[in-house]
Each structure stands twice: as C-alpha cells, then as structure tokens.
Scaffold this active site. Sequence first.
Site, PDB file in Angstrom:
ATOM      1  N   LYS A   1    -123.689 -95.313  30.175  1.00 57.77           N
ATOM      2  CA  LYS A   1    -122.881 -94.913  29.018  1.00 57.77           C
ATOM      3  C   LYS A   1    -122.043 -93.709  29.391  1.00 57.77           C
ATOM      4  CE  LYS A   1    -123.257 -93.365  24.224  1.00 57.77           C
ATOM      5  NZ  LYS A   1    -124.140 -93.274  23.043  1.00 57.77           N
TER       6      LYS A   1
ATOM      7  N   ASP B   1    -127.382 -91.154  12.815  1.00 54.24           N
ATOM      8  CA  ASP B   1    -126.392 -92.233  12.885  1.00 54.24           C
ATOM      9  C   ASP B   1    -127.159 -93.555  12.958  1.00 54.24           C
ATOM     10  OD1 ASP B   1    -123.864 -93.301  12.949  1.00 54.24           O
ATOM     11  OD2 ASP B   1    -123.438 -92.781  15.031  1.00 54.24           O
TER      12      ASP B   1
END
Length: 393
Positions: free
Chosen positions: A126, A231
């Site tokens: 990532k 989130d």
Amino acid sequence: MKLDATDLRYVTSDEFRVLTAVEMGSKNHEVVPLSLIVQISGLRNGGVNKLVGSLAKRNLISKMQNSKYDGYRLTYGGYDYLAMRALSKRDSMSSVGNQVGVGKESGKLPHIYIVADADGNEMVLKLHRLGRVSFRAIKSKRDYLGKRKSASWMYMSRLSAQKEWAFMKILHEHGFPVPRPIDQSRHCVLMEFIDAYPLRQVSEVENPGKLYSTLMDVIVRFAQAGLIHGDYNEFNILIKRETGEPIVIDFPQMVSTSHENAEWYFNRDVECIKTFFKRRFRYESSLYPRFRKVVDEEPWSGQDSFRLDVMVEASGFGRREMKVLEEYMESVREEEQGSSEPEEDMEEEDEDEETGDEEDRNAEKADIVLSGPKTFEARTVLHSTHQTSSISG
Ligand code: ADP
Ligand code: MG
C-alpha cells in the site's frame, strides 16, 4: 495509472545517488536547487546535469522553473521508486504485479499493488498518498509543519504509512482480525494479502445477523483496548473468500478512546455498519454498542485489559505525530469540500461517485467478476544487484 517505480532496473547507482540527493534536499526546499543536488550527491557538476535529465525523463523527478533558480522536485513516482527499492534491498519484496482495489473511496487515491517476494509469495503493497494541500489551507492551521511546509506531501504520506504500520502491528500482535504487517518504508506498508472481497462488493451473506454482531464486537474490542477505527465501513472490511470471516484494514485515521471527539468517531463507526446492513441486507437490529457503556465498563486495571493506544504511542508513533497527521488530514478534507478547483499537482481521480442504488447494482456485478480465479502476473522483477551507493535512504 502506470507505476513508474516498476522501472527499477534502469536506475544506475549514480542516478540513485542523485535521486536520493533530491529526496534529502526536499526536506527543506520545495524545489531543490541543482547546486544542492551536486553538493549532496558528491558527484561532478557535469555528471549531475546529465543524470537529472535522465531521471526527469523517466518521471522520477521533475524540473521546476522557479523564479529564483532552476531546480528539481521528487515526484510521487520517484518516492515510490525509493521506497520499493529499499524494500527489495532487504528482500521483503522482489516483484510487482497488478493493482487492486481501484474503487475510489472518499477522495483517497487508491494505490494498492499485489507484489511478491522471491519465492512467489503474494503480498499487498500500500502506497500512502496524501494529496498536496495548498499553502492557503495550511496557513489557516497552526504552524505544525514547521520547516517542512514544502515537502509536506512526502512527509505526511510517510507519517500516514508509519501510523498504519504501528497500529497494524500492535493490533495483529493482540489477535485482532487485521492483515499481518510485513515491512514498511517511507510511505509504503507491505502486508499480508487477504484473499477476500471488500464488504462493499458482497451482495448477499448467509447470516447477516451473525456478521453484524461480529463486526460490532470488533468495534467493542477495539474500544476496550483504547482504540477507535475511525473509518469503519464497507470499504475497509474485507470478507475472506473461503471462510466469510471479516478482516479490518486501513488504519491511518485510528484514534484513541481518550481523543476529545472519541464518542463522535465511535458513533460514526457504529452508524456506518448499521446503515450499510439496512441498505444492503435489509437487516436491522436494536442492538448496537454505546460508547459510554463500553468505555465506562471496561476495568482498565483488570488483568486481561491492555491499552493499545498507549502501546502505539510507546512504539514510536507518538502523540505529536498523531496530531500532525490528524490536522493535515483535516486540511485535506476541508480543502476538498471547500473548493471544486482541482489541485494542479493532484493526479487524475476517477469521478464516478456513486449513489447508494448504483452501488447496490455494482455489488452484484462485482461479485461475478471477483469470483473468477485470482491472477498474478509479475510485470517487473525488481533488481537488487545494483551497487549500493554510500548514500542510503
Ligand atoms: P485506501 O486508503 O485507499 O482506502 P485501503 O487500505 O482501504 O486503502 O485499501 C484499498 C483497497 O485495497 C481495499 O478496499 C481492498 O480492496 C484492497 N486491499 C487493501 N489491503 C488489502 C489486503 N491486505 N489484502 C487484500 N486486499 C487489500
Ligand atoms: Mg480504505
């Protein structure tokens, strides 16, 4: 988008020296003057001239016409390159495959790649990208950037990756359902590949009630350990293909339960799950966790209890870093909401913001696509045979 950093084979050790010099120079120069690049790299003037040209041609740095002087700036691609080279130097990864998870979510630029180590084991890389925020937006905040104002996108992207790494490590060590963290460099986190569908693409589950309570239970366990995901939604919950178990990802916005807005973040996480289950699975329950109850009931001093927020802080990602990153992410959000003009430096974004209904239809389509066999083709083999230069990142 092409990942420029896959071009690793063609960077010579002198070019690498120059590239590293640009990175070092960016710490306090928005545009790094050629003379400084020469000085840091320790190479001859004429040599550097040629080398910056070839790096710019490959989009690893870009030439800036500044009013005062000519200089260069590291590009996203150049930063990607440096991080991936560092990871391949220590044998954490050796090849780059396809990009995954290209669906855009809340203004973020997804940059997730399947990569492999020398034995062909697949992992996920990532690359954290925090968009560039205009000077105007930063000025309105406290002067948290200090001298770093200019290189903020690099610094902030790195902070974001370091935060994700710190949290993923501690969560994994404590038995939370998160990917196994493998390595970290600059703005990159290397982690276990989860063979899964994002919950967002799941159109049907056998037992929605069971999944719902498992997911709420994770929220409670997070909070009991002093953490809130921040989130927690259908994009950041992966459903394992084989077992249907959920795995939680994406941690740059995690907050401590001692955060001043902890309850608000907690409720938002809970609400995301409630809303999604209602819309997608037509499932509703009167049971859901309450912040006060979870936090007040937790016997902090009890034998089995631990405070992961405190542990993360002790692990090196401290309160200051948390604050700096939080304020920056807030500026990014404000800027995105406040102005429709795209940042000139931002890379292209995909524009299909979807409505709920479309999302549901896409879920069905996505299911079909995703149930096919997973393919991994290594496009580029990263080289680790370059001579190491005396400057290292
Ligand atoms: P972003 O900051 O872009 O939201 P995420 O960490 O949420 O980044 O990852 C984006 C997408 O990439 C996820 O929705 C998922 O599809 C995929 N992804 C991320 N990490 C993994 C992983 N470890 N294994 C498999 N897929 C992953
Ligand atoms: Mg995400």
